[in-house]
Enzyme design. Structure first.
Site, PDB file in Angstrom:
ATOM      1  N   GLY A  13      26.851  55.434  25.975  1.00 41.48           N
ATOM      2  CA  GLY A  13      27.821  56.520  26.024  1.00 41.48           C
ATOM      3  C   GLY A  13      27.829  57.341  27.308  1.00 41.48           C
ATOM      4  O   GLY A  13      28.225  58.503  27.292  1.00 41.48           O
ATOM      5  N   ASN A  15      29.819  56.827  29.908  1.00 37.22           N
ATOM      6  CA  ASN A  15      31.228  57.097  30.249  1.00 37.22           C
ATOM      7  C   ASN A  15      31.807  58.159  29.326  1.00 37.22           C
ATOM      8  O   ASN A  15      32.556  59.037  29.761  1.00 37.22           O
ATOM      9  CB  ASN A  15      32.060  55.810  30.184  1.00 37.22           C
ATOM     10  CG  ASN A  15      31.939  55.000  31.455  1.00 37.22           C
ATOM     11  OD1 ASN A  15      32.515  55.336  32.483  1.00 37.22           O
ATOM     12  ND2 ASN A  15      31.149  53.936  31.398  1.00 37.22           N
ATOM     13  N   MET A  90      32.092  47.042  22.632  1.00 32.86           N
ATOM     14  CA  MET A  90      31.758  45.662  22.967  1.00 32.86           C
ATOM     15  C   MET A  90      32.309  44.630  21.979  1.00 32.86           C
ATOM     16  O   MET A  90      31.858  43.497  21.953  1.00 32.86           O
ATOM     17  CB  MET A  90      30.226  45.506  23.093  1.00 32.86           C
ATOM     18  CG  MET A  90      29.613  46.443  24.123  1.00 32.86           C
ATOM     19  SD  MET A  90      30.493  46.475  25.716  1.00 32.86           S
ATOM     20  CE  MET A  90      29.705  45.102  26.535  1.00 32.86           C
ATOM     21  N   ARG A  91      33.303  45.021  21.158  1.00 36.41           N
ATOM     22  CA  ARG A  91      33.911  44.049  20.246  1.00 36.41           C
ATOM     23  C   ARG A  91      35.372  43.856  20.621  1.00 36.41           C
ATOM     24  O   ARG A  91      36.016  44.782  21.105  1.00 36.41           O
ATOM     25  CB  ARG A  91      33.820  44.556  18.804  1.00 36.41           C
ATOM     26  CG  ARG A  91      32.414  44.863  18.434  1.00 36.41           C
ATOM     27  CD  ARG A  91      31.919  44.390  17.132  1.00 36.41           C
ATOM     28  NE  ARG A  91      32.834  44.048  16.084  1.00 36.41           N
ATOM     29  CZ  ARG A  91      32.598  43.063  15.233  1.00 36.41           C
ATOM     30  NH1 ARG A  91      31.530  42.309  15.371  1.00 36.41           N
ATOM     31  NH2 ARG A  91      33.426  42.835  14.246  1.00 36.41           N
ATOM     32  N   ASN A 112      40.920  50.613  28.561  1.00 39.47           N
ATOM     33  CA  ASN A 112      39.563  50.053  28.663  1.00 39.47           C
ATOM     34  C   ASN A 112      39.042  50.188  30.080  1.00 39.47           C
ATOM     35  O   ASN A 112      39.817  50.201  31.041  1.00 39.47           O
ATOM     36  CB  ASN A 112      39.602  48.564  28.280  1.00 39.47           C
ATOM     37  CG  ASN A 112      38.226  47.932  28.258  1.00 39.47           C
ATOM     38  OD1 ASN A 112      37.261  48.523  27.750  1.00 39.47           O
ATOM     39  ND2 ASN A 112      38.101  46.733  28.812  1.00 39.47           N
ATOM     40  N   HIS A 114      36.395  48.275  32.752  1.00 39.44           N
ATOM     41  CA  HIS A 114      35.652  47.024  32.934  1.00 39.44           C
ATOM     42  C   HIS A 114      34.968  47.053  34.307  1.00 39.44           C
ATOM     43  O   HIS A 114      35.615  47.368  35.309  1.00 39.44           O
ATOM     44  CB  HIS A 114      36.591  45.814  32.829  1.00 39.44           C
ATOM     45  CG  HIS A 114      35.844  44.530  32.928  1.00 39.44           C
ATOM     46  ND1 HIS A 114      35.089  44.040  31.879  1.00 39.44           N
ATOM     47  CD2 HIS A 114      35.664  43.679  33.962  1.00 39.44           C
ATOM     48  CE1 HIS A 114      34.499  42.917  32.266  1.00 39.44           C
ATOM     49  NE2 HIS A 114      34.835  42.674  33.526  1.00 39.44           N
TER      50      HIS A 114
HETATM   51  C1  GRF Z   1      30.182  50.215  31.179  1.00 41.27           C
HETATM   52  O1  GRF Z   1      29.596  49.513  32.233  1.00 41.27           O
HETATM   53  C2  GRF Z   1      31.626  49.817  30.992  1.00 41.27           C
HETATM   54  O2  GRF Z   1      32.254  49.479  32.185  1.00 41.27           O
HETATM   55  C3  GRF Z   1      31.508  48.591  30.104  1.00 41.27           C
HETATM   56  O3  GRF Z   1      30.475  48.926  29.208  1.00 41.27           O
HETATM   57  C4  GRF Z   1      29.574  49.835  29.827  1.00 41.27           C
HETATM   58  C5  GRF Z   1      29.458  51.023  28.921  1.00 41.27           C
HETATM   59  O4  GRF Z   1      28.482  51.933  29.375  1.00 41.27           O
HETATM   60  N1  GRF Z   1      32.770  48.289  29.455  1.00 41.27           N
HETATM   61  P1  GRF Z   1      28.316  53.350  28.701  1.00 41.27           P
HETATM   62  O5  GRF Z   1      28.107  53.137  27.212  1.00 41.27           O
HETATM   63  O6  GRF Z   1      29.554  54.150  28.987  1.00 41.27           O
HETATM   64  O7  GRF Z   1      27.101  53.949  29.346  1.00 41.27           O
END
Ligand code: GRF
Length: 206
Positions: A13, A15, A90-91, A112, A114
Site C-alpha cells: 500500500g 501507492n 494483483m488479480r 491502473n 504498472h
Molecule cells: C507497484 O509497483 C505497482 O506499480 C504495481 O504493484 C506495486 C504495488 O506497490 N502494480 P504498493 O502496494 O503500492 O506498495
C-alpha cells in the site's frame, strides 16, 4: 471538481499512502471513500485505517473469481465512485466487473499503475524483467484499464534511468519514487477535468 475514489490493493500500500497523503495535503482534490483488499494480511488495510478511510477485505482464497467480484461490487456500489484506482491490485478483473464502471463516453473508469513503459514488460514481475533484460531506461505507466492485462489507454508515462551499478533493489526504489509522485499527479488531472476529452474512439473500447 473533487472526485470520489475507491481503491483496490493487494499488498504493502505504498501507492495508496502516497495518494492519501496527497489528498490530505490538498494537492489532490479527491475524496477517498473505500479501500478493498483481497488479502487479510495486506498492509494497505492499516494504511487506510491510518488515514481514516473505510477498509474492507474480501479474500480471494476460497472464492471463485465471480463470487469474489460480486461481493466487491456489492461493497463498492454504495460508494458512488467516480474512479476505481488499482494501487497494486494483483488479480485480473473480469469484463463483467469492469462493465460496472463503464463511462458513457465509452471507457471504464478504472485506473491502473504498472511499473514499466508499457507495452514493454506487462505482468507481475515488470521490475525484475526489465532489470534482467538490461534496459538502460525504464519507467512507470498509468493507464485506463480495458479487458486485456496491463493494457488500455495510457494516461501518463514517466521514464527513469537504470545505472550500471544498480542492483534490482536500487532500480526498484528509483521506480517506486516515480510511482509515488506520478500517481497522485495523474489522479489530479482526472479531478481537474483535464481529461474530459477522452472518448470511445480515443480509448478504443468495443
Ligand atoms: C507497484 O509497483 C505497482 O506499480 C504495481 O504493484 C506495486 C504495488 O506497490 N502494480 P504498493 O502496494 O503500492 O506498495
Amino acid at each position: 471538481m473533487s472526485i470520489n475514489l475507491g481503491f483496490m490493493c493487494s499488498g504493502r500500500g505504498t501507492n495508496l499512502r502516497a495518494i492519501l497523503q496527497a489528498i490530505k495535503d490538498g494537492t489532490l482534490d479527491a475524496h477517498a471513500s473505500i479501500v478493498v483488499t483481497n488479502d487479510p494480511a495486506a498492509k494497505a488495510l492499516s494504511v487506510a485505517k491510518e488515514f481514516g478511510v473505510r477498509a474492507v477485505c474480501i479474500p480471494s482464497t476460497g472464492l471463485s473469481r465471480g463470487d469474489q467480484e460480486k461481493q466487491i461490487l456489492e461493497v463498492l456500489e454504495t460508494e458512488s465512485i467516480d474512479f476505481l484506482v488499482l494501487a497494486g491490485y494483483m488479480r485480473i478483473l473480469s469484463e463483467s466487473f469492469l462493465r460496472s464502471f463503464r463511462d458513457p463516453r465509452g471507457f471504464y473508469r478504472v485506473v491502473n499503475i504498472h511499473p514499466s513503459l508499457l507495452p514493454a514488460f506487462p505482468g507481475k514481475s515488470a521490475y525484475e524483467e526489465a532489470f534482467n533484460y538490461g534496459v538502460k531506461v525504464s519507467g512507470i505507466t498509468i493507464h485506463l484499464v480495458d479487458e486485456k492485462v496491463d493494457h488500455g489507454f495510457i494516461l501518463a508515462q514517466e521514464a527513469f534511468p537504470r545505472f550500471d551499478d544498480d542492483t534490482l533493489s536500487t532500480f526498484k526504489a528509483r521506480g517506486l519514487a516515480v510511482e509515488h509522485k506520478l500517481f497522485p499527479e495523474v489522479l489530479q488531472t482526472l479531478a481537474s477535468g483535464e481529461l474530459s476529452f477522452l472518448t470511445r474512439e480515443l480509448v478504443q473500447l468495443d
